[in-house]
Design a protein around this motif. Structure first.
Motif, short mmCIF file in Angstrom:
data_model
loop_
_atom_site.label_atom_id
_atom_site.label_comp_id
_atom_site.label_asym_id
_atom_site.label_seq_id
_atom_site.Cartn_x
_atom_site.Cartn_y
_atom_site.Cartn_z
N LYS A 1 0.84 -1.20 0.00
CA LYS A 1 0.00 0.00 0.00
C LYS A 1 0.87 1.24 0.00
O LYS A 1 2.01 1.23 0.48
CB LYS A 1 -0.92 0.01 1.22
CG LYS A 1 -1.96 -1.10 1.22
CD LYS A 1 -2.89 -1.00 2.43
CE LYS A 1 -3.95 -2.09 2.37
NZ LYS A 1 -4.88 -2.01 3.52
N ASP A 2 0.32 2.33 -0.53
CA ASP A 2 1.05 3.60 -0.51
C ASP A 2 0.79 4.29 0.82
O ASP A 2 0.14 3.75 1.72
CB ASP A 2 0.67 4.46 -1.71
CG ASP A 2 -0.81 4.84 -1.72
OD1 ASP A 2 -1.46 4.73 -0.66
OD2 ASP A 2 -1.30 5.25 -2.79
N SER A 3 1.30 5.51 0.93
CA SER A 3 1.19 6.23 2.20
C SER A 3 -0.25 6.57 2.57
O SER A 3 -0.54 6.89 3.72
CB SER A 3 2.03 7.52 2.13
OG SER A 3 1.59 8.33 1.06
N ASN A 4 -1.13 6.51 1.60
CA ASN A 4 -2.55 6.78 1.87
C ASN A 4 -3.34 5.48 2.05
O ASN A 4 -4.57 5.50 2.01
CB ASN A 4 -3.16 7.58 0.72
CG ASN A 4 -2.55 8.97 0.62
OD1 ASN A 4 -2.33 9.64 1.63
ND2 ASN A 4 -2.27 9.41 -0.61
N TYR A 5 -2.64 4.37 2.20
CA TYR A 5 -3.24 3.06 2.40
C TYR A 5 -4.04 2.59 1.19
O TYR A 5 -4.96 1.78 1.31
CB TYR A 5 -4.13 3.02 3.66
CG TYR A 5 -3.33 3.14 4.93
CD1 TYR A 5 -2.76 2.02 5.52
CD2 TYR A 5 -3.11 4.38 5.51
CE1 TYR A 5 -2.00 2.13 6.67
CE2 TYR A 5 -2.35 4.50 6.66
CZ TYR A 5 -1.79 3.37 7.23
OH TYR A 5 -1.04 3.49 8.37
N ASN A 6 -3.69 3.10 0.01
CA ASN A 6 -4.27 2.58 -1.22
C ASN A 6 -3.40 1.44 -1.74
O ASN A 6 -2.18 1.55 -1.74
CB ASN A 6 -4.37 3.67 -2.28
CG ASN A 6 -5.29 4.80 -1.86
OD1 ASN A 6 -6.40 4.54 -1.38
ND2 ASN A 6 -4.84 6.04 -2.01
#
Length: 842
Positions: free
Chosen positions: A319-324
């Protein structure tokens, strides 16, 4: 970087559920296992410490005494990539008691029943490098059969604060019922507590410090870790429970709506869609999981090991820093699949491995959010598989109703991974090797090719059993010994009515008769016949013991099978002796590794106990000069008798014994010599003995002569083609006391050159793989491990006490991966070493 154990995030409700007792009962008094330094050593039947440490492996476990400190004593367990360590709860010594009663144990009651208490508790620290696979954990093993308990991961609801630390002592509370498995439901007969390693895939394995270890019905309160959505370290699986195997259901319990969802079809599915370097296989690096293709299919291969299986990961992997989700495995949309309303799991498979009743290829699922749940474990056989079992040479279809994977706690939502499982550390043979193709879930059943269900995936017996040559026991292959395998002209005599077979006494030819003591027969042999038996096979009980005269028996091999018992005994109050002569010839066509010729115990009870001779090492009171016929000894020679033999040592000085090639590098003459006693004058403070013949060499005062006469002699006959050896492996009993072992051992000090052999892959002899036709690829000239007296991976406490071991071509006595008490032995003329410990504890 050095980390403490990862934090596990577990709800309080989970802890309350796992720790609830199943039924009310009276509270038991606490059972202290390890509280202080003295608890680290076995106690005698009077409560006295006997000095035997209660380690499961003394190389990695030590007891630390904080004398003068307020801190309690603790165990330090430094596991390695190959070895776990821990505390032994067994009988540590049965001495020379003929009734096999324990007289020294690590607990007042050895092999306890853990379910008599509600909880196992202790305090612990742990250090190591941990990840989602490598976690500090604990397990139990049973006395016999050697079951293994459920393995408990030491975090979450079991640990105060949710995780262990390398700086702070943390309390651990484990309900004893959590150790139960489908196979070991009562947790009786606990032999060992293991603090486990992480295996060969890790260069750094856990080091545990453990104190205040006990069983109790009143556990201390511990603080369960709070729940958080973003743990700072990799979470670990929640404590697992046994995975039951159920009979398959005929149809799913719902109405299907869709048809087919491919999970793995080609090598494109090896990795995430977004990143070809991000694997979608469980344990890909550790097991080197790779995809390939043949004429029929693309597939991936999983060679499991003792510690880990492999499989397919599902859902989001990064996941990326935005939890995507930015990298995903099946179903490729960043979400964990939900199979709660799917119909069937299906795939093609081939299988290889050494399968037994307890080792079968299996599949399971994990998921369900955090903490993870486990599905039922499904054995890949019977009506789940084409023709009832998998094979190595063709693809067979597998179809598993998804309902059969569900448990009462998990309906297969939020899938994390599919696992093709190993058989674990207790399996000595080859671990399962899976080849898997065309993995999918579907709501449309396929018609499998049916056949009578089997209990094993291995092929049915299709080859003549007489083509088999060897059977596997414990760690090695041994020649098959049965009546239908006797060479032409050999006779097989069976003991009946608890008597030595009478017709064997009249057998006319040497080395052509085998005596078989079957199960249920108890035979006492007290004769002195002149027959040279080829073999004596003991599955029942055979005692060789004088009654009214000396006893002698000659055979090529005496074989004691598991459950059998061989006793060779004399009586302290009787003058009569026993002589067992080994006289035989190796047959490399049926025994290429030279296991036979001698006394061989494959898990049998081997008990050879002669009369105690007292002090067998006798100090010379005066220097003996060449040509003298008398030897003056100090008074400890009182047990000597006329006719006894003593060995006088070589006492030369000034020889270059430190040279790497001594004694071959000098004109060395061995001045060790024998004296057979013809007279004893014990009227003075010293004893003067007279030898039958004058002595050839000087022997210095203060040196020690060895008394080598014993009431029992086990000796290679001068007419034998090959020398004998004594070997014990596996379970049973192994006591060799006060026995003269002469001209035994075949392995020499030359470079080891062992025979190499392996099973014929084209022949099958049963479903467990433990019977094979062995094919030799190299005939050796100096077979390893054929020593005079040898504990070879013995699983019992051995005793070598008071023996005289004479003239062996390499080592006198050897403890190989065995715990043996080696005391008061006289070893003369061992060309290698007198006592050799190979991964052993002497």
């Amino acid at each position: 970087m050095k980390l403490s154990a990862p934090i596990a995030l577990v709800l309080l409700a989970k802890f309350q559920n796992c720790c609830a007792k199943t039924a009310p009962r009276d509270l038991q008094e606490d059972a202290i296992i390890f509280q202080n330094y003295d608890d680290g050593f076995a106690k005698g039947d009077q409560g006295d410490k006997v000095g035997t440490p209660c380690f499961t492996d003394g190389r990695w476990v030590s007891f630390v005494e904080n004398s003068g400190s307020a801190e309690p004593d603790y165990m330090n367990i430094a596991t390695t990539k190959w070895h776990s360590g821990g505390y032994r709860m067994a009988c540590m010594d049965r001495g020379s008691h003929t009734n096999w009663q324990c007289w020294a144990a690590c607990q007042p009651t050895p092999y306890p029943n853990f379910l008599e208490w509600g909880y196992l508790i202790f305090e612990a620290k742990v250090s190591g490098v941990f990840d989602s696979i490598c976690q500090p954990s604990i397990g139990l093993t049973k006395k016999y059969p050697q079951y293994q308990s459920n393995v408990i991961t030491l975090n979450g609801a079991y640990v105060d604060g949710g995780s262990l630390s390398d700086t702070e002592w943390k309390t651990v509370v484990i309900p004893t019922s959590d150790f139960t498995t489908e196979q070991w439901t009562d947790v009786k007969g606990v032999k060992d507590i293991h603090f486990r390693n992480c295996g060969t895939g890790y260069s750094v394995n856990p080091t545990y410090q453990v104190r205040s270890l006990k069983l109790t019905d009143i556990p201390p309160d511990i603080q369960v870790a709070p729940v958080t959505l973003s743990p700072t370290k990799f979470p670990t699986p929640a404590p697992t429970t046994p995975l039951p195997t159920r009979m398959p259901t005929s149809v799913p319990s719902f109405v299907p709506t869709d048809d087919y969802w491919p999970v793995w079809e080609t090598s494109v599915d090896d990795h995430t869609r977004e990143n070809p370097d991000k694997t979608c296989f469980v344990n890909q690096d550790r097991l080197n999981i790779v995809s390939a293709s043949d004429a029929d299919a693309e597939y991936f291969t999983i060679q499991t090991d003792k510690w880990a299986g492999g499989g397919i990961l599902f859902g989001c992997q990064l996941k990326d820093s935005n939890y995507n989700c930015i990298e995903s495995c099946f179903g490729w949309d960043g979400l964990k699949p939900d199979w709660s309303e799917k119909g069937y799991l299906t795939f093609l498979a081939k299988i290889e491995g050494d399968f037994t009743e307890t080792c079968q290829p299996t599949i399971s699922l994990t998921g369900g959010g955090w903490p993870r749940s486990s599905s039922n474990k499904i054995q890949l056989g019977d009506i789940y598989v084409d023709q009832g079992y998998l094979v190595s040479y063709e693809w067979r279809r597998v179809m598993i109703p998804v309902d059969d994977l569900k448990t009462s706690d998990w309906n297969l939502n939020s899938l994390y991974a599919m696992h093709f499982n190993s058989c674990g550390e207790e399996h000595d043979g080859g671990q399962p090797k899976y080849k898997i193709s065309a993995v999918a879930v579907t709501n449309t059943a396929i018609d499998l090719i049916s056949s009578p269900p089997s209990s094993s995936p291995s092929e049915y017996v299709s080859d003549n059993p007489l083509l088999a040559t060897h059977r596997f026991y414990h760690t090695n292959w041994y020649p098959l010994v049965k009546a239908d395998r006797e060479p032409s002209g050999n006779m097989w005599y069976v003991a009946e009515n608890n008597s030595w077979p009478a017709n064997a006494f009249s057998h006319p030819l040497s080395r052509s008769a085998t005596v078989h003591i079957p199960q249920g027969q108890t035979v006492v042999y007290s004769g002195a016949d002149s027959i040279i038996y080829d073999k004596i096979v003991v599955e029942g009980s055979l005692t060789i013991q004088p009654i009214s005269s000396d006893v002698s028996l000659t055979a090529g091999t005496i074989l004691v099978e598991e459950g059998g018992e061989l006793n060779i005994l004399t009586d302290e109050s009787s003058p009569f002796t026993v002589a067992v002569h080994i006289d035989g010839a190796l047959d490399h066509s049926i025994d290429p590794e030279e296991q036979m010729i001698g006394i061989v115990s494959l898990g049998g009870n081997l008990n050879i106990v002669g009369n105690d001779v007292g002090n067998a090492m006798l100090r010379l009171a005066q220097t003996v000069t060449s040509g003298s016929q008398t030897v003056e000894l100090h008074a400890e020679s009182a047990n000597l008798q006329i006719g006894n033999e003593i060995i006088l040592p070589d006492t030369q000085t000034g020889l270059p014994v430190g040279h790497w090639d001594f004694p071959n590098n000098v004109n060395y003459v061995d001045q060790t010599e024998s004296c057979v006693i013809s007279n004893i004058d014990a009227s003075l403070a010293t004893s003067v003995i007279t030898c039958e013949s004058p002595l050839q060499y000087d022997h210095t005062a203060g040196s020690h002569a060895g008394h080598v006469t014993r009431s029992i002699t086990v000796k290679t006959s001068p007419n034998s083609d090959d020398r004998g050896h004594i070997l014990h492996t596996g379970v049973g009993k192994f006591h060799i006391n006060n026995t003269r072992i002469e001209q035994f051992g075949r392995t020499t000090t030359d470079m080891i050159d062992s025979t190499v052999m392996s099973p014929n892959p084209d022949l099958k002899f049963g479903q467990d793989g433990l019977t094979q036709q062995m094919v030799v690829s190299h005939f050796g000239t100096n077979q390893i491990a054929r020593y005079a007296l040898h504990a070879h991976h013995s699983m019992v406490e051995g005793i070598f006490d008071g023996n005289a071991i004479l003239y062996s071509p390499r080592d006198g006595c050897v403890a190989h991966d065995s715990r043996v008490h080696i005391t008061k032995n006289v070893i003369v003329g061992a060309d290698g070493t007198g006592i050799f410990l190979e991964d052993g504890t002497g």
